[in-house]
Design a protein around this motif. Structure first.
Motif, PDB file in Angstrom:
ATOM      1  N   THR A  83       0.872  -1.111  -0.052  1.00 32.09           N
ATOM      2  CA  THR A  83      -0.021   0.070   0.052  1.00 32.09           C
ATOM      3  C   THR A  83       0.780   1.212  -0.052  1.00 32.09           C
ATOM      4  O   THR A  83       1.999   1.240   0.513  1.00 32.09           O
ATOM      5  CB  THR A  83      -0.767   0.069   1.283  1.00 32.09           C
ATOM      6  N   ALA A  84       0.540   2.422  -0.593  1.00 33.02           N
ATOM      7  CA  ALA A  84       1.022   3.401  -0.973  1.00 33.02           C
ATOM      8  C   ALA A  84       0.973   4.398   0.535  1.00 33.02           C
ATOM      9  O   ALA A  84      -0.176   4.073   1.022  1.00 33.02           O
ATOM     10  CB  ALA A  84       0.728   4.203  -2.053  1.00 33.02           C
ATOM     11  N   PRO A  85       1.739   5.068   0.873  1.00 38.96           N
ATOM     12  CA  PRO A  85       1.713   6.041   2.081  1.00 38.96           C
ATOM     13  C   PRO A  85       0.621   7.027   1.793  1.00 38.96           C
ATOM     14  O   PRO A  85       0.377   7.147   0.802  1.00 38.96           O
ATOM     15  CB  PRO A  85       2.915   6.608   2.135  1.00 38.96           C
ATOM     16  N   PRO A  86      -0.207   7.473   2.825  1.00 44.59           N
ATOM     17  CA  PRO A  86      -1.335   8.274   2.565  1.00 44.59           C
ATOM     18  C   PRO A  86      -0.770   9.546   1.943  1.00 44.59           C
ATOM     19  O   PRO A  86       0.368  10.090   2.379  1.00 44.59           O
ATOM     20  CB  PRO A  86      -1.837   8.464   3.970  1.00 44.59           C
ATOM     21  N   PRO A  87      -1.517  10.436   1.401  1.00 44.59           N
ATOM     22  CA  PRO A  87      -1.291  11.680   0.838  1.00 44.59           C
ATOM     23  C   PRO A  87      -1.039  12.586   2.030  1.00 44.59           C
ATOM     24  O   PRO A  87      -1.510  12.353   2.910  1.00 44.59           O
ATOM     25  CB  PRO A  87      -2.346  12.119   0.021  1.00 44.59           C
ATOM     26  N   LYS A 110      -1.955  14.590   7.816  1.00 44.17           N
ATOM     27  CA  LYS A 110      -2.136  15.748   8.650  1.00 44.17           C
ATOM     28  C   LYS A 110      -3.400  15.426   9.361  1.00 44.17           C
ATOM     29  O   LYS A 110      -3.487  15.671  10.776  1.00 44.17           O
ATOM     30  CB  LYS A 110      -2.349  17.241   8.143  1.00 44.17           C
ATOM     31  N   ARG A 111      -4.542  14.811   8.689  1.00 47.35           N
ATOM     32  CA  ARG A 111      -5.662  14.477   9.276  1.00 47.35           C
ATOM     33  C   ARG A 111      -5.294  13.449  10.657  1.00 47.35           C
ATOM     34  O   ARG A 111      -5.824  13.359  11.507  1.00 47.35           O
ATOM     35  CB  ARG A 111      -6.782  14.227   8.485  1.00 47.35           C
ATOM     36  N   ILE A 112      -4.545  12.333   9.950  1.00 47.22           N
ATOM     37  CA  ILE A 112      -4.376  11.343  10.997  1.00 47.22           C
ATOM     38  C   ILE A 112      -3.355  11.762  12.267  1.00 47.22           C
ATOM     39  O   ILE A 112      -3.555  11.380  13.093  1.00 47.22           O
ATOM     40  CB  ILE A 112      -3.282  10.343  10.126  1.00 47.22           C
ATOM     41  N   VAL A 113      -2.554  12.760  12.010  1.00 47.34           N
ATOM     42  CA  VAL A 113      -1.590  12.953  13.196  1.00 47.34           C
ATOM     43  C   VAL A 113      -2.492  13.925  13.993  1.00 47.34           C
ATOM     44  O   VAL A 113      -2.368  13.705  15.457  1.00 47.34           O
ATOM     45  CB  VAL A 113      -0.450  13.977  12.417  1.00 47.34           C
ATOM     46  N   ALA A 114      -3.531  14.761  13.532  1.00 45.14           N
ATOM     47  CA  ALA A 114      -4.302  15.453  14.371  1.00 45.14           C
ATOM     48  C   ALA A 114      -5.236  14.818  15.073  1.00 45.14           C
ATOM     49  O   ALA A 114      -5.458  14.705  16.204  1.00 45.14           O
ATOM     50  CB  ALA A 114      -5.376  16.470  13.482  1.00 45.14           C
ATOM     51  N   ALA A 115      -5.679  13.484  14.662  1.00 49.57           N
ATOM     52  CA  ALA A 115      -6.811  12.589  15.235  1.00 49.57           C
ATOM     53  C   ALA A 115      -5.847  11.870  16.226  1.00 49.57           C
ATOM     54  O   ALA A 115      -6.516  11.741  17.631  1.00 49.57           O
ATOM     55  CB  ALA A 115      -7.166  11.570  14.405  1.00 49.57           C
ATOM     56  N   SER A 116      -4.621  11.580  16.103  1.00 44.81           N
ATOM     57  CA  SER A 116      -3.998  10.773  17.009  1.00 44.81           C
ATOM     58  C   SER A 116      -3.395  11.818  18.201  1.00 44.81           C
ATOM     59  O   SER A 116      -3.623  11.225  19.412  1.00 44.81           O
ATOM     60  CB  SER A 116      -2.482  10.260  16.292  1.00 44.81           C
ATOM     61  N   LEU A 117      -3.247  12.875  18.130  1.00 44.85           N
ATOM     62  CA  LEU A 117      -3.045  13.757  19.100  1.00 44.85           C
ATOM     63  C   LEU A 117      -4.109  14.213  20.071  1.00 44.85           C
ATOM     64  O   LEU A 117      -4.113  14.109  21.181  1.00 44.85           O
ATOM     65  CB  LEU A 117      -2.588  15.298  18.506  1.00 44.85           C
ATOM     66  N   ILE A 118      -5.264  14.313  19.400  1.00 43.65           N
ATOM     67  CA  ILE A 118      -6.594  14.387  20.062  1.00 43.65           C
ATOM     68  C   ILE A 118      -6.782  13.131  20.845  1.00 43.65           C
ATOM     69  O   ILE A 118      -7.188  13.435  22.114  1.00 43.65           O
ATOM     70  CB  ILE A 118      -7.834  14.764  18.885  1.00 43.65           C
ATOM     71  N   GLY A 119      -6.685  12.019  20.304  1.00 34.81           N
ATOM     72  CA  GLY A 119      -7.020  10.860  20.992  1.00 34.81           C
ATOM     73  C   GLY A 119      -6.146  10.512  22.285  1.00 34.81           C
ATOM     74  O   GLY A 119      -6.508  10.146  23.177  1.00 34.81           O
ATOM     75  N   THR A 120      -4.970  10.823  21.896  1.00 35.00           N
ATOM     76  CA  THR A 120      -3.663  10.571  23.064  1.00 35.00           C
ATOM     77  C   THR A 120      -4.226  11.689  24.310  1.00 35.00           C
ATOM     78  O   THR A 120      -4.183  11.313  25.209  1.00 35.00           O
ATOM     79  CB  THR A 120      -2.401  10.815  22.329  1.00 35.00           C
TER      80      THR A 120
END
Length: 52
Positions: free
Chosen positions: A21-25, A30-40
């Motif tokens: 699988t290709a890495p996300p665009p 940015k959306r993944i990092v933001a969601a991870s930060l909010i969840g943490t």
């Protein structure tokens, strides 16, 4: 009568591999990092309430 190539035992069966699988665009990254930060942050806050 037709002959088929049927494996003699299960060791001869080779599973198909999935394509890499290709890495996300960047926008999704940015959306993944933001969601991870909010969840943490929520988990950290929730666990800090349990200690008090």
């Amino acid at each position: 009568m037709t002959t088929r190539n049927v494996p003699a035992n299960r060791l001869e069966v080779v599973p198909m591999s999935s394509p890499a699988t290709a890495p996300p665009p960047p926008a999704d990254l940015k959306r993944i990092v933001a969601a991870s930060l909010i969840g943490t942050t929520i988990e950290w806050y929730d666990n800090s309430l349990d200690r008090g």
